[in-house]
Design a protein around this motif. Structure first.
Motif, PDB file in Angstrom:
ATOM      1  N   SER A 256       0.829  -1.202   0.000  1.00  0.00           N
ATOM      2  CA  SER A 256       0.000   0.000   0.000  1.00  0.00           C
ATOM      3  C   SER A 256       0.865   1.255   0.000  1.00  0.00           C
ATOM      4  O   SER A 256       1.915   1.315   0.631  1.00  0.00           O
ATOM      5  CB  SER A 256      -0.929   0.003   1.206  1.00  0.00           C
ATOM      6  OG  SER A 256      -1.859  -1.043   1.117  1.00  0.00           O
ATOM      7  N   GLU A 258       0.195   5.631   0.258  1.00  0.00           N
ATOM      8  CA  GLU A 258      -0.865   6.589   0.532  1.00  0.00           C
ATOM      9  C   GLU A 258      -0.308   7.987   0.731  1.00  0.00           C
ATOM     10  O   GLU A 258       0.863   8.172   1.063  1.00  0.00           O
ATOM     11  CB  GLU A 258      -1.691   6.157   1.744  1.00  0.00           C
ATOM     12  CG  GLU A 258      -0.909   6.036   3.032  1.00  0.00           C
ATOM     13  CD  GLU A 258      -1.761   5.507   4.180  1.00  0.00           C
ATOM     14  OE1 GLU A 258      -2.992   5.693   4.167  1.00  0.00           O
ATOM     15  OE2 GLU A 258      -1.182   4.899   5.101  1.00  0.00           O
ATOM     16  N   PHE A 260      -1.772  11.858   2.372  1.00  0.00           N
ATOM     17  CA  PHE A 260      -2.791  12.670   3.029  1.00  0.00           C
ATOM     18  C   PHE A 260      -2.504  14.144   2.754  1.00  0.00           C
ATOM     19  O   PHE A 260      -1.350  14.561   2.742  1.00  0.00           O
ATOM     20  CB  PHE A 260      -2.788  12.468   4.554  1.00  0.00           C
ATOM     21  CG  PHE A 260      -3.163  11.088   4.993  1.00  0.00           C
ATOM     22  CD1 PHE A 260      -4.496  10.733   5.169  1.00  0.00           C
ATOM     23  CD2 PHE A 260      -2.179  10.143   5.251  1.00  0.00           C
ATOM     24  CE1 PHE A 260      -4.844   9.464   5.589  1.00  0.00           C
ATOM     25  CE2 PHE A 260      -2.504   8.864   5.678  1.00  0.00           C
ATOM     26  CZ  PHE A 260      -3.847   8.523   5.845  1.00  0.00           C
ATOM     27  N   HIS A 269      -7.302  12.069   0.688  1.00  0.00           N
ATOM     28  CA  HIS A 269      -6.535  10.855   0.940  1.00  0.00           C
ATOM     29  C   HIS A 269      -6.438  10.062  -0.352  1.00  0.00           C
ATOM     30  O   HIS A 269      -7.439   9.845  -1.041  1.00  0.00           O
ATOM     31  CB  HIS A 269      -7.221   9.993   2.011  1.00  0.00           C
ATOM     32  CG  HIS A 269      -6.446   8.775   2.388  1.00  0.00           C
ATOM     33  ND1 HIS A 269      -7.040   7.589   2.779  1.00  0.00           N
ATOM     34  CD2 HIS A 269      -5.101   8.539   2.421  1.00  0.00           C
ATOM     35  CE1 HIS A 269      -6.115   6.692   3.064  1.00  0.00           C
ATOM     36  NE2 HIS A 269      -4.930   7.255   2.844  1.00  0.00           N
ATOM     37  N   LEU A 271      -4.893   6.383  -1.853  1.00  0.00           N
ATOM     38  CA  LEU A 271      -4.431   5.077  -1.399  1.00  0.00           C
ATOM     39  C   LEU A 271      -4.277   4.146  -2.591  1.00  0.00           C
ATOM     40  O   LEU A 271      -5.178   4.035  -3.429  1.00  0.00           O
ATOM     41  CB  LEU A 271      -5.427   4.474  -0.403  1.00  0.00           C
ATOM     42  CG  LEU A 271      -5.135   3.044   0.083  1.00  0.00           C
ATOM     43  CD1 LEU A 271      -3.908   3.037   0.988  1.00  0.00           C
ATOM     44  CD2 LEU A 271      -6.352   2.471   0.807  1.00  0.00           C
ATOM     45  N   ASN A 288      -6.078  11.410  10.398  1.00  0.00           N
ATOM     46  CA  ASN A 288      -5.626  10.601   9.276  1.00  0.00           C
ATOM     47  C   ASN A 288      -5.944   9.118   9.446  1.00  0.00           C
ATOM     48  O   ASN A 288      -6.294   8.431   8.473  1.00  0.00           O
ATOM     49  CB  ASN A 288      -4.115  10.780   9.071  1.00  0.00           C
ATOM     50  CG  ASN A 288      -3.776  12.130   8.460  1.00  0.00           C
ATOM     51  OD1 ASN A 288      -4.666  12.895   8.088  1.00  0.00           O
ATOM     52  ND2 ASN A 288      -2.495  12.436   8.358  1.00  0.00           N
ATOM     53  N   TYR A 289      -5.838   8.609  10.661  1.00  0.00           N
ATOM     54  CA  TYR A 289      -6.111   7.182  10.853  1.00  0.00           C
ATOM     55  C   TYR A 289      -7.587   6.880  10.570  1.00  0.00           C
ATOM     56  O   TYR A 289      -7.931   5.788  10.109  1.00  0.00           O
ATOM     57  CB  TYR A 289      -5.726   6.730  12.267  1.00  0.00           C
ATOM     58  CG  TYR A 289      -6.565   7.291  13.395  1.00  0.00           C
ATOM     59  CD1 TYR A 289      -7.788   6.724  13.745  1.00  0.00           C
ATOM     60  CD2 TYR A 289      -6.123   8.409  14.113  1.00  0.00           C
ATOM     61  CE1 TYR A 289      -8.557   7.252  14.771  1.00  0.00           C
ATOM     62  CE2 TYR A 289      -6.882   8.934  15.145  1.00  0.00           C
ATOM     63  CZ  TYR A 289      -8.100   8.358  15.468  1.00  0.00           C
ATOM     64  OH  TYR A 289      -8.857   8.881  16.477  1.00  0.00           O
ATOM     65  N   ARG A 292      -8.013   6.918   6.742  1.00  0.00           N
ATOM     66  CA  ARG A 292      -7.499   5.666   6.190  1.00  0.00           C
ATOM     67  C   ARG A 292      -8.535   4.551   6.319  1.00  0.00           C
ATOM     68  O   ARG A 292      -8.775   3.779   5.382  1.00  0.00           O
ATOM     69  CB  ARG A 292      -6.209   5.258   6.883  1.00  0.00           C
ATOM     70  CG  ARG A 292      -5.616   3.943   6.346  1.00  0.00           C
ATOM     71  CD  ARG A 292      -4.409   3.494   7.144  1.00  0.00           C
ATOM     72  NE  ARG A 292      -3.312   4.448   7.038  1.00  0.00           N
ATOM     73  CZ  ARG A 292      -2.820   5.121   8.065  1.00  0.00           C
ATOM     74  NH1 ARG A 292      -3.345   4.965   9.282  1.00  0.00           N
ATOM     75  NH2 ARG A 292      -1.819   5.952   7.899  1.00  0.00           N
ATOM     76  N   SER A 293      -9.171   4.482   7.474  1.00  0.00           N
ATOM     77  CA  SER A 293     -10.174   3.449   7.719  1.00  0.00           C
ATOM     78  C   SER A 293     -11.366   3.595   6.774  1.00  0.00           C
ATOM     79  O   SER A 293     -11.836   2.615   6.184  1.00  0.00           O
ATOM     80  CB  SER A 293     -10.643   3.515   9.175  1.00  0.00           C
ATOM     81  OG  SER A 293     -11.694   2.599   9.416  1.00  0.00           O
ATOM     82  N   THR A 295     -11.418   5.209   3.836  1.00  0.00           N
ATOM     83  CA  THR A 295     -10.981   4.987   2.464  1.00  0.00           C
ATOM     84  C   THR A 295     -10.901   3.494   2.150  1.00  0.00           C
ATOM     85  O   THR A 295     -11.358   3.030   1.092  1.00  0.00           O
ATOM     86  CB  THR A 295      -9.614   5.641   2.207  1.00  0.00           C
ATOM     87  OG1 THR A 295      -9.714   7.056   2.426  1.00  0.00           O
ATOM     88  CG2 THR A 295      -9.147   5.395   0.779  1.00  0.00           C
ATOM     89  N   LYS A 296     -10.323   2.722   3.050  1.00  0.00           N
ATOM     90  CA  LYS A 296     -10.220   1.280   2.820  1.00  0.00           C
ATOM     91  C   LYS A 296     -11.594   0.630   2.754  1.00  0.00           C
ATOM     92  O   LYS A 296     -11.842  -0.248   1.922  1.00  0.00           O
ATOM     93  CB  LYS A 296      -9.379   0.644   3.931  1.00  0.00           C
ATOM     94  CG  LYS A 296      -7.890   0.951   3.839  1.00  0.00           C
ATOM     95  CD  LYS A 296      -7.100   0.215   4.913  1.00  0.00           C
ATOM     96  CE  LYS A 296      -5.607   0.449   4.753  1.00  0.00           C
ATOM     97  NZ  LYS A 296      -4.811  -0.262   5.785  1.00  0.00           N
TER      98      LYS A 296
END
Length: 311
Positions: A256, A258, A260, A269, A271, A288-289, A292-293, A295-296
């Motif tokens: 991965s 990525e 930000f 974001h 990815l 950001n965390y 990320r969650s 986006t995934k």
């Protein structure tokens, strides 16, 4: 130029003045490409920038493909696509064998024919057939849906019109139902996180992309209009792709990558995961965390093979 005139006329410049006149047909497509620097307001596609076909996902896709395959067989071609709001909703398997550059050129040509109910013009495919022309036939089915064919000298336009009516007149209710997926461009029962303001997902292996500038009904982020969201995503793509992150390729490890970016009114974001690149626009103020969650999760939803067959 090859797309409109063929390779032989360009290599054998016996009459330069004639070629100059004939090249005028290229100008609208060239203007559309140059407009990519500052696209016109109604332009909500990304193909001119990504060189990937913009896809429209709807639950009726399988039915449309069945009708399209029967229709194309009846008119003697293997190249056909159904578009909704200028995005491909269904296509024959052979349509996807065309080079991405050829698909882009067809799209750019049709983008300048939006007000036409139909066209029938000769084109050359720069990769598949640079010397022998195909007929590009475009037919408007509804205000927002159209079909596009590549065929030979037969059948005539009048015969094609009869076949269009025969195969597609019973599909109007389905077309209207599918059109209701716009502007989310995904089935209405697919719900994304409310913080996803817009997205662009690219399958780099198949050269297709899925995007939406308004993924939720009743978006209330008035300071970010669809036009503004489009410009933000386009700028983000141009900024990060090839510099901060690389598009996945056949020899990549699929690790991965990525990026930000956080601003006063929004966050972004990007990815890379396996063969996909996803760009997502969010409101400001999210960690950001958490981005990320989301986006995934969004990528997983939009590439679910049971719901989305575009991948």
């Amino acid at each position: 130029m090859v797309f409109f005139l063929g390779i032989e006329d360009l290599l054998n410049l016996k009459n330069v003045e004639r070629i100059k006149k004939e090249l005028k047909v290229c100008f609208p497509s060239i203007d559309t490409i140059l407009d990519g620097l500052s696209p016109r307001e109604e332009w909500d596609e990304f193909c001119d920038m990504t060189n990937c076909t913009d896809i429209f996902c709807c639950l009726e896709r399988q039915t449309f493909e069945g009708i399209l395959n029967c229709f194309t067989e009846s008119v003697g071609t293997v190249f056909g696509s159904l578009r909704i709001n200028s995005k491909v909703a269904a296509a024959t398997s052979n349509w996807w064998t065309l080079d991405s550059v050829e698909l882009l050129q067809i799209h750019l040509l049709l983008a300048n024919e939006k007000n036409s109910t139909g066209i029938d013009i000769p084109i050359y495919l720069p990769v598949r057939s640079p010397k022998t022309p195909f007929r590009l036939v475009y037919w408007k089915l509804t205000q927002h849906a159209d079909i596009c064919l590549l065929c030979g000298p037969t059948p005539s336009l009048a015969e094609l019109e009869k076949e269009v009516k025969r195969f597609w007149r019973t599909a109007f209710a389905l077309l209207k139902s599918a059109e209701s997926c716009y502007p989310a461009n995904i089935p209405q029962d697919v719900v994304l996180d409310k913080n996803v303001l817009s997205y662009l997902v690219i399958n780099t292996e198949k050269r297709r992309s899925l995007s939406s500038l308004s993924p939720h009904m009743g978006d209330d982020h008035s300071h970010l209009t669809p036009l503004r969201k489009r410009d933000i995503l386009r700028t983000f793509y141009k900024t990060v792709v090839g510099t901060m992150i690389c598009l996945p390729g056949p020899n990549d490890s699929h690790d991965s990558q990525e990026v930000f970016m956080n601003f006063e009114y929004y966050s972004l974001h990007a990815l890379v995961s396996e063969v996909y690149l996803i760009l997502t626009l969010y409101p400001s103020g999210l960690h950001n965390y958490y981005l990320r969650s989301i986006t995934k999760s969004t990528l997983k939803t939009l590439t679910n093979e049971k719901t989305f067959k575009w991948t």
